[in-house]
Motif scaffolding. Structure first.
Motif, PDB file in Angstrom:
ATOM      1  N   THR A 190       0.838  -1.200   0.000  1.00 58.43           N
ATOM      2  CA  THR A 190       0.000   0.000   0.000  1.00 58.43           C
ATOM      3  C   THR A 190       0.871   1.249   0.000  1.00 58.43           C
ATOM      4  N   ASN A 191       2.204   1.079   0.060  1.00 61.87           N
ATOM      5  CA  ASN A 191       3.094   2.223  -0.078  1.00 61.87           C
ATOM      6  C   ASN A 191       2.954   2.765  -1.491  1.00 61.87           C
ATOM      7  N   THR A 192       2.965   4.059  -1.628  1.00 63.10           N
ATOM      8  CA  THR A 192       2.843   4.669  -2.946  1.00 63.10           C
ATOM      9  C   THR A 192       3.917   4.099  -3.871  1.00 63.10           C
ATOM     10  N   TRP A 193       3.487   3.748  -5.100  1.00 66.31           N
ATOM     11  CA  TRP A 193       4.429   3.188  -6.064  1.00 66.31           C
ATOM     12  C   TRP A 193       5.623   4.131  -6.206  1.00 66.31           C
ATOM     13  N   GLY A 194       6.809   3.560  -6.170  1.00 59.65           N
ATOM     14  CA  GLY A 194       8.040   4.317  -6.324  1.00 59.65           C
ATOM     15  C   GLY A 194       8.657   4.757  -5.008  1.00 59.65           C
ATOM     16  N   THR A 195       8.016   4.413  -3.885  1.00 61.58           N
ATOM     17  CA  THR A 195       8.541   4.805  -2.579  1.00 61.58           C
ATOM     18  C   THR A 195       8.623   3.601  -1.652  1.00 61.58           C
ATOM     19  N   ASP A 196       9.387   3.752  -0.595  1.00 59.16           N
ATOM     20  CA  ASP A 196       9.424   2.787   0.510  1.00 59.16           C
ATOM     21  C   ASP A 196       9.527   1.335   0.055  1.00 59.16           C
ATOM     22  N   GLY A 197      10.387   1.071  -0.899  1.00 56.04           N
ATOM     23  CA  GLY A 197      10.605  -0.293  -1.360  1.00 56.04           C
ATOM     24  C   GLY A 197       9.579  -0.798  -2.352  1.00 56.04           C
ATOM     25  N   ASN A 198       8.565  -0.021  -2.669  1.00 53.54           N
ATOM     26  CA  ASN A 198       7.562  -0.428  -3.661  1.00 53.54           C
ATOM     27  C   ASN A 198       8.010   0.062  -5.030  1.00 53.54           C
ATOM     28  N   THR A 199       9.026  -0.610  -5.560  1.00 49.84           N
ATOM     29  CA  THR A 199       9.656  -0.128  -6.794  1.00 49.84           C
ATOM     30  C   THR A 199       9.950  -1.218  -7.814  1.00 49.84           C
ATOM     31  N   GLU A 200       9.648  -2.475  -7.485  1.00 51.38           N
ATOM     32  CA  GLU A 200      10.105  -3.566  -8.347  1.00 51.38           C
ATOM     33  C   GLU A 200       8.961  -4.341  -9.004  1.00 51.38           C
ATOM     34  N   LEU A 201       9.147  -4.616 -10.278  1.00 54.06           N
ATOM     35  CA  LEU A 201       8.295  -5.531 -11.030  1.00 54.06           C
ATOM     36  C   LEU A 201       9.199  -6.635 -11.570  1.00 54.06           C
ATOM     37  N   TYR A 202       8.662  -7.845 -11.663  1.00 60.36           N
ATOM     38  CA  TYR A 202       9.439  -8.993 -12.122  1.00 60.36           C
ATOM     39  C   TYR A 202       8.753  -9.575 -13.352  1.00 60.36           C
ATOM     40  N   GLN A 203       9.417  -9.469 -14.508  1.00 61.08           N
ATOM     41  CA  GLN A 203       8.801  -9.926 -15.752  1.00 61.08           C
ATOM     42  C   GLN A 203       8.508 -11.416 -15.696  1.00 61.08           C
ATOM     43  N   LEU A 204       7.274 -11.753 -16.097  1.00 64.04           N
ATOM     44  CA  LEU A 204       6.853 -13.151 -16.170  1.00 64.04           C
ATOM     45  C   LEU A 204       6.674 -13.614 -17.607  1.00 64.04           C
ATOM     46  N   ALA A 205       6.167 -12.737 -18.470  1.00 65.68           N
ATOM     47  CA  ALA A 205       5.935 -13.113 -19.874  1.00 65.68           C
ATOM     48  C   ALA A 205       5.704 -11.858 -20.702  1.00 65.68           C
ATOM     49  N   ASP A 206       5.887 -11.984 -22.010  1.00 61.47           N
ATOM     50  CA  ASP A 206       5.667 -10.856 -22.915  1.00 61.47           C
ATOM     51  C   ASP A 206       4.192 -10.579 -23.182  1.00 61.47           C
ATOM     52  N   SER A 207       3.336 -11.569 -22.887  1.00 61.60           N
ATOM     53  CA  SER A 207       1.906 -11.418 -23.175  1.00 61.60           C
ATOM     54  C   SER A 207       1.102 -12.312 -22.236  1.00 61.60           C
ATOM     55  N   PHE A 208      -0.200 -12.090 -22.213  1.00 61.29           N
ATOM     56  CA  PHE A 208      -1.074 -12.926 -21.392  1.00 61.29           C
ATOM     57  C   PHE A 208      -1.022 -14.376 -21.864  1.00 61.29           C
ATOM     58  N   ASN A 209      -1.157 -14.593 -23.169  1.00 56.18           N
ATOM     59  CA  ASN A 209      -1.075 -15.973 -23.679  1.00 56.18           C
ATOM     60  C   ASN A 209       0.290 -16.584 -23.385  1.00 56.18           C
ATOM     61  N   GLY A 210       1.337 -15.785 -23.477  1.00 53.93           N
ATOM     62  CA  GLY A 210       2.668 -16.280 -23.133  1.00 53.93           C
ATOM     63  C   GLY A 210       2.740 -16.716 -21.677  1.00 53.93           C
ATOM     64  N   PHE A 211       2.084 -15.980 -20.800  1.00 55.44           N
ATOM     65  CA  PHE A 211       2.043 -16.363 -19.391  1.00 55.44           C
ATOM     66  C   PHE A 211       1.286 -17.677 -19.219  1.00 55.44           C
ATOM     67  N   LEU A 212       0.127 -17.787 -19.857  1.00 53.85           N
ATOM     68  CA  LEU A 212      -0.647 -19.028 -19.747  1.00 53.85           C
ATOM     69  C   LEU A 212       0.144 -20.220 -20.285  1.00 53.85           C
ATOM     70  N   GLN A 247       3.243 -20.831 -20.179  1.00 51.55           N
ATOM     71  CA  GLN A 247       4.322 -21.294 -19.311  1.00 51.55           C
ATOM     72  C   GLN A 247       3.824 -21.955 -18.028  1.00 51.55           C
ATOM     73  N   LEU A 248       2.532 -21.951 -17.768  1.00 50.92           N
ATOM     74  CA  LEU A 248       2.003 -22.613 -16.574  1.00 50.92           C
ATOM     75  C   LEU A 248       2.192 -24.115 -16.704  1.00 50.92           C
ATOM     76  N   TYR A 249       2.515 -24.771 -15.601  1.00 50.50           N
ATOM     77  CA  TYR A 249       2.803 -26.203 -15.640  1.00 50.50           C
ATOM     78  C   TYR A 249       2.407 -26.866 -14.335  1.00 50.50           C
ATOM     79  N   ASP A 250       2.456 -28.173 -14.312  1.00 50.72           N
ATOM     80  CA  ASP A 250       2.304 -28.976 -13.109  1.00 50.72           C
ATOM     81  C   ASP A 250       3.523 -29.881 -13.026  1.00 50.72           C
ATOM     82  N   ASP A 251       3.829 -30.328 -11.826  1.00 48.98           N
ATOM     83  CA  ASP A 251       4.925 -31.285 -11.660  1.00 48.98           C
ATOM     84  C   ASP A 251       4.562 -32.588 -12.363  1.00 48.98           C
TER      85      ASP A 251
END
Length: 186
Positions: free
Chosen positions: A134-156, A158-162
């Motif tokens: 809830t810290n304002t974006w860009g402050t107090d450690g709320n600054t990071e995004l972690y890329q998961l995929a280039d697109s929604f379909n790309g994200f879907l 890569q989903l897997y099960d063991d």
């Protein structure tokens, strides 16, 4: 892939697709009001299912070790959010100014990681992970995004099960028996 519906009152008996709200009017109004067109793959998914509980659901979260609990950098999609929930986050009703600007919160995990999609700027359509705050974006450690995929379909994709399909056993509920839909990624 498989999907089961997410409804407003699942615990009160809304347990089939007939209770899933039509996302089309809300999406159309939002796109007109914001002047933003949703990425086509995500828009098509939402118009067909309005979110849901997908399987398989495991993914590599790309969050550096030590930020989230665990030692394997693997998370799972708890749910793809309904459009009503996506809009509530966009309006700041949940995390206030904590959500990174130009991003929709499109899904969640059981922990602190939220699944976002960039809808403005470059690269629009990219899916990323965000450790919610809830810290304002860009402050107090709320600054990071972690890329998961280039697109929604790309994200879907890569989903897997063991190999032993242990996640299926965790995902599947007896109430899903007659309501699971199979879907393919465009």
């Amino acid at each position: 892939m498989k999907i089961a519906p997410v409804t407003e009152r699942w615990n009160e008996g809304e347990r089939d697709w007939s209770f899933v709200e039509d996302a089309a009017p809300g999406i159309k109004a939002w796109e007109q009001h914001e002047g933003i067109t949703l990425p086509a793959d995500y828009r098509a998914f939402m118009l067909s299912y309005n979110g849901g509980s997908v399987y398989p659901r495991l993914f590599k979260d790309n969050v550096p070790l030590g930020i989230l609990p665990g030692t394997d950098q693997v998370s799972y999609v708890d749910r793809i959010s309904s459009w009503k929930n996506v809009e509530a986050h966009w309006r700041g009703e949940i995390y206030g100014a904590g959500l990174p600007p130009g991003h929709l919160l499109i899904g969640d995990t059981p922990g602190a990681l939220q699944i976002l999609m960039a809808v403005s700027g470059d690269p629009a359509g990219q899916v990323c992970g965000w450790v919610h705050s809830t810290n304002t974006w860009g402050t107090d450690g709320n600054t990071e995004l972690y890329q998961l995929a280039d697109s929604f379909n790309g994200f879907l994709r890569q989903l897997y099960d063991d190999g032993d399909q242990s996640d299926y056993e965790d995902w599947y509920l007896p109430a899903y028996r007659n309501i699971i839909k199979e879907f393919t990624i465009g």
